[in-house]
Structure formats: structure tokens, C-alpha cells
Design a protein around this motif. Structure first.
Motif, short mmCIF file in Angstrom:
data_model
loop_
_atom_site.label_atom_id
_atom_site.label_comp_id
_atom_site.label_asym_id
_atom_site.label_seq_id
_atom_site.Cartn_x
_atom_site.Cartn_y
_atom_site.Cartn_z
N ASP A 58 0.82 -1.21 0.00
CA ASP A 58 0.00 0.00 0.00
C ASP A 58 0.85 1.26 0.00
O ASP A 58 0.32 2.37 0.04
CB ASP A 58 -0.92 0.02 1.22
N GLY A 59 2.17 1.10 0.02
CA GLY A 59 3.07 2.25 -0.04
C GLY A 59 3.40 2.85 1.31
O GLY A 59 3.94 3.94 1.40
N ARG A 60 3.11 2.12 2.38
CA ARG A 60 3.38 2.65 3.72
C ARG A 60 4.86 2.57 4.05
O ARG A 60 5.56 1.65 3.66
CB ARG A 60 2.61 1.85 4.78
N GLU A 61 5.32 3.54 4.82
CA GLU A 61 6.70 3.56 5.32
C GLU A 61 6.79 2.70 6.58
O GLU A 61 5.78 2.38 7.21
CB GLU A 61 7.11 5.00 5.64
N THR A 62 8.00 2.36 6.95
CA THR A 62 8.24 1.50 8.12
C THR A 62 7.55 2.03 9.37
O THR A 62 6.89 1.27 10.09
CB THR A 62 9.75 1.34 8.35
N GLU A 63 7.70 3.32 9.65
CA GLU A 63 7.09 3.91 10.85
C GLU A 63 5.57 3.79 10.83
O GLU A 63 4.94 3.51 11.86
CB GLU A 63 7.50 5.38 10.99
N GLU A 64 4.97 4.02 9.67
CA GLU A 64 3.51 3.91 9.56
C GLU A 64 3.04 2.48 9.80
O GLU A 64 2.03 2.25 10.47
CB GLU A 64 3.05 4.36 8.16
N ILE A 65 3.76 1.54 9.23
CA ILE A 65 3.42 0.12 9.42
C ILE A 65 3.53 -0.25 10.88
O ILE A 65 2.65 -0.91 11.45
CB ILE A 65 4.34 -0.77 8.55
N ALA A 66 4.60 0.19 11.53
CA ALA A 66 4.81 -0.11 12.94
C ALA A 66 3.66 0.43 13.79
O ALA A 66 3.13 -0.27 14.66
CB ALA A 66 6.14 0.47 13.41
N ARG A 67 3.26 1.67 13.53
CA ARG A 67 2.15 2.27 14.29
C ARG A 67 0.85 1.50 14.08
O ARG A 67 0.14 1.19 15.02
CB ARG A 67 1.95 3.73 13.90
N GLU A 68 0.55 1.18 12.82
CA GLU A 68 -0.72 0.51 12.52
C GLU A 68 -0.80 -0.88 13.12
O GLU A 68 -1.85 -1.30 13.60
CB GLU A 68 -0.93 0.44 11.01
N LEU A 69 0.30 -1.61 13.11
CA LEU A 69 0.30 -2.98 13.60
C LEU A 69 0.74 -3.11 15.06
O LEU A 69 0.80 -4.22 15.59
CB LEU A 69 1.19 -3.86 12.72
N CYS A 70 1.05 -1.97 15.67
CA CYS A 70 1.52 -1.96 17.06
C CYS A 70 2.81 -2.77 17.24
O CYS A 70 2.97 -3.53 18.19
CB CYS A 70 0.44 -2.45 18.03
N SER A 73 9.47 -0.28 15.02
CA SER A 73 10.03 -0.10 13.67
C SER A 73 11.05 -1.21 13.39
O SER A 73 11.14 -1.70 12.27
CB SER A 73 10.72 1.25 13.56
N ARG A 74 11.78 -1.58 14.42
CA ARG A 74 12.78 -2.64 14.27
C ARG A 74 12.13 -3.97 13.87
O ARG A 74 12.65 -4.71 13.04
CB ARG A 74 13.54 -2.78 15.60
#
Length: 105
Positions: A58-70, A73-74
Motif C-alpha cells: 500500500d506504499g506505507r513507510e516502516t514507521e507507519e506500518i509499525a504504528r498501525e500494527l503496534c 520499527s525494528r
């Protein structure tokens, strides 16, 4: 596009990627290092890996993915790295394209 590819840019315009994916439908993709065995069905990716790759697609950045999935970032970075290493892929875009082509995503 050739100059960009030579420089290591693996991004493709959406219409070209769509055409490549349609062209590859029904093709058997072989997993490197398995003696030619075809890539397994959706069970080859964990639910965590599928969730991360869906958001990458969907074009999400690492930080966005981390926030959405709880996740941290690591964790997101590690998940993407593990998938790319397991299937001997080059980058995030290659991982998404591979997962879509083989029906893993």
C-alpha cells in the motif's frame, strides 16, 4: 527506465507492474535453494509477514506500518529483511511483487 534500473532503482510504473503480474499469472515460480521446488502457497508467509507486506504494498513507510500494527520499527524492518533473505529478493518492492506473483499475498 534502463538508466534508473542500472542505478539500482527497482521501482516500476503501476501500469507496467500490473502488466508483468498479469503476464506471470499461472507461471510457476521456483524458490532458490530448494532444488527447483515451487514456492509453497500462502502458508509460506506467517500472518505477521503477510500483514507487513500488505502495508508495504500500500506504499506505507516502516514507521507507519509499525504504528498501525503496534510493532516497533525494528520488528517491521526485521520482518521485511527475513522475507527478502528467505526468498533471495532484492528489496521491499521485489518482495511485494514476488508475494503477489506467487499468490503468497
Amino acid at each position: 527506465m534502463v538508466v534508473a534500473a542500472a542505478a539500482g532503482d527497482c521501482t516500476l510504473p503501476p501500469d507496467l507492474l500490473d502488466g508483468l503480474l498479469k503476464h506471470g499469472q499461472g507461471a510457476t515460480v521456483r524458490r532458490p535453494g530448494t532444488g527447483g521446488a515451487a514456492a509453497p502457497d500462502g502458508s509460506a508467509l506467517s500472518e505477521r509477514e503477510r500483514a507487513v507486506l500488505r502495508l508495504v504494498a500500500d506504499g506505507r513507510e516502516t514507521e507507519e506500518i509499525a504504528r498501525e500494527l503496534c510493532y516497533s520499527s525494528r520488528t517491521v524492518t526485521t520482518v521485511v529483511h527475513d522475507v527478502t533473505r528467505r526468498f533471495q529478493l532484492r528489496n521491499r518492492a521485489h518482495a511485494v511483487a514476488f508475494a503477489l506473483r506467487t499468490g503468497l499475498l
